[in-house]
Motif scaffolding. Structure first.
Motif, PDB file in Angstrom:
ATOM      1  N   ASP A 209       0.805  -1.210  -0.033  1.00  7.26           N
ATOM      2  CA  ASP A 209       0.012  -0.116   0.114  1.00  7.26           C
ATOM      3  C   ASP A 209       1.058   1.281   0.037  1.00  7.26           C
ATOM      4  O   ASP A 209       0.219   2.532  -0.204  1.00  7.26           O
ATOM      5  CB  ASP A 209      -0.984  -0.179   1.294  1.00  7.26           C
ATOM      6  N   GLY A 277      -8.490  -4.814   7.375  1.00  5.48           N
ATOM      7  CA  GLY A 277      -7.848  -3.493   6.754  1.00  5.48           C
ATOM      8  C   GLY A 277      -6.965  -2.748   7.347  1.00  5.48           C
ATOM      9  O   GLY A 277      -6.903  -2.943   8.530  1.00  5.48           O
ATOM     10  N   THR A 284      -9.953   3.212   3.842  1.00  2.00           N
ATOM     11  CA  THR A 284      -9.665   1.966   4.464  1.00  2.00           C
ATOM     12  C   THR A 284      -9.030   0.995   3.266  1.00  2.00           C
ATOM     13  O   THR A 284      -9.818   0.967   2.393  1.00  2.00           O
ATOM     14  CB  THR A 284     -10.846   1.392   5.061  1.00  2.00           C
ATOM     15  N   ILE A 285      -7.882   0.610   3.416  1.00  6.99           N
ATOM     16  CA  ILE A 285      -7.403  -0.336   2.526  1.00  6.99           C
ATOM     17  C   ILE A 285      -7.949  -1.755   2.909  1.00  6.99           C
ATOM     18  O   ILE A 285      -7.641  -2.326   4.046  1.00  6.99           O
ATOM     19  CB  ILE A 285      -5.740  -0.496   2.511  1.00  6.99           C
ATOM     20  N   HIS A 292      -7.602  -3.840  -4.312  1.00  2.46           N
ATOM     21  CA  HIS A 292      -6.620  -2.776  -3.199  1.00  2.46           C
ATOM     22  C   HIS A 292      -5.457  -3.626  -3.212  1.00  2.46           C
ATOM     23  O   HIS A 292      -4.352  -2.911  -3.201  1.00  2.46           O
ATOM     24  CB  HIS A 292      -7.378  -2.758  -1.927  1.00  2.46           C
ATOM     25  N   CYS A 293      -5.221  -5.012  -3.094  1.00  7.07           N
ATOM     26  CA  CYS A 293      -4.118  -5.841  -3.125  1.00  7.07           C
ATOM     27  C   CYS A 293      -4.236  -7.294  -3.561  1.00  7.07           C
ATOM     28  O   CYS A 293      -5.349  -7.622  -3.672  1.00  7.07           O
ATOM     29  CB  CYS A 293      -3.445  -5.720  -1.534  1.00  7.07           C
TER      30      CYS A 293
END
Length: 362
Positions: A209, A277, A284-285, A292-293
């Protein structure tokens, strides 16, 4: 014993040996066929028999995590198994010091989910890459992996060997690459070049991130080019694909390597849902959101789709290479071979296949 209940699934975790009684199993598939069905033999019932036996025995998985301090190795392991399985989570120390030399530390847990029991061993390597001079820092890790092979070999060749040999062999090594956004460091190349010959390596970009999407894609491509240029074969290895279907699935995985991951064991409220997250000023990831990932892809590879294949390659390829080399050393004088005769994975695979054929013929 710790009990974690996450997303509707129940996970039991303890540090004791696996001793829970197996859950009652439904009758075999063949039991429902009437006596008048003369066309039915019942061969398919072997699958149910194998399942019941596997449920009784449980499973073993040994994962090694390697990377310098501060890359979130412990957090990612806790996120993968939704339990406090990392060494830092269990063994609390007043202050975390950087060891003068690389220390190999392992901790085992008994995990149960929906009646399936697994003994998970997490092997940590504090001190790796944390010093000014990191020359030969891969050697203690290589020695540890080979020591586990040697231990298994000695148990295997005993006259009165155990019915089920305890498996401490390292099945997978997760190698954490710092999110620099540039290229592989000499330390990364040296480690993976040497260790990929003895263990399944899965490279991950830690704390992804911290990179933008464009930086992440460029970094992943640069790493893949670096792996190819240095002849580093990470898991899943192309030469071990069993058929066209495997090759098609694994090619998609190879295109995603290394996995850009984010780990977190903190839950946050997002759109009315509780999600794992990392909370930032701008949002918020979500750990399990593939937008997001790539944590979800890594989890699926290690646990849901390729766990058994990872263990099979460890046993039939990496361990077999070590076993054949050790037997060559033992028989060096009669055969006229030098003590350090090595075999490549293809030769070891052939030996393993021949051994299986002979076993079935006996």
């Amino acid at each position: 014993m710790e009990r974690d209940r996450i997303a509707g699934s129940e996970v039991n975790l303890s540090h004791s040996n696996m001793s829970a009684p197996p859950h009652p199993q439904p009758p075999a598939k063949g039991a429902s066929h009437g006596a008048g069905d003369f066309s039915y033999v019942g061969i398919d019932a072997i699958l149910e028999q194998m399942r019941r036996k596997a449920m009784k025995q449980g499973f073993e998985l040994n994962i090694m995590i390697v990377g310098q301090s501060g890359l979130g190795k412990s957090t990612l392991m806790n996120t993968l198994f939704k339990s406090k399985v990392s060494r830092k989570s269990v063994v609390s120390t007043p202050e975390e010091r950087i060891p003068k030399t690389i220390e190999i530390k392992s901790i085992s847990h008994d995990i149960e989910e929906k009646g399936v029991r697994m003994k998970l061993t997490v092997i940590d390597t504090p001190g790796f890459g944390d010093h000014i001079n990191n020359e030969n820092c891969w050697q203690p890790i290589m020695k540890f992996i080979n020591d586990q092979y040697e231990q298994y070999l000695q148990e295997e060749i005993n006259i009165n060997r155990k019915k089920r040999i305890p498996d401490s062999r390292v099945h997978c090594c997760m190698y954490f690459i710092p999110p620099t956004g540039h290229c592989l460091r000499p330390l990364d190349v040296e480690f993976m070049s040497r260790l990929s010959k003895v263990v399944n390596i899965v490279p991950v970009i830690a704390k992804a991130d911290t990179l933008t999407l464009e930086e992440r894609d460029f970094f992943k491509q640069t790493i893949r080019e670096g792996l190819r240029a240095n002849g580093i074969d990470v898991y899943p290895q192309k030469e071990f694909d069993e058929d066209a279907d495997d090759r098609m699935i694994n090619d998609k995985i190879r295109e995603m390597i290394p996995f850009a991951v984010v780990g977190s064991d903190q839950e946050y409220q997002v759109n009315g849902k509780r999600l794992l997250g990392r909370k930032t000023k701008w949002g918020t990831i979500e750990v399990e959101n593939i937008a997001h990932c790539e944590f979800a892809y890594l989890r699926d590879l290690l646990i849901r789709t390729h766990m058994q294949n990872i263990k099979d390659i460890t046993s039939s390829i990496h361990y077999e290479v070590y076993r054949v080399r050790r037997l060559n050393e033992t028989n060096a004088q009669p055969n006229g071979q030098p003590p350090n005769t090595l075999v490549n994975p293809q030769q070891a695979n052939g030996v393993a296949a021949q051994h299986q054929v002979l076993t079935h013929e006996m």
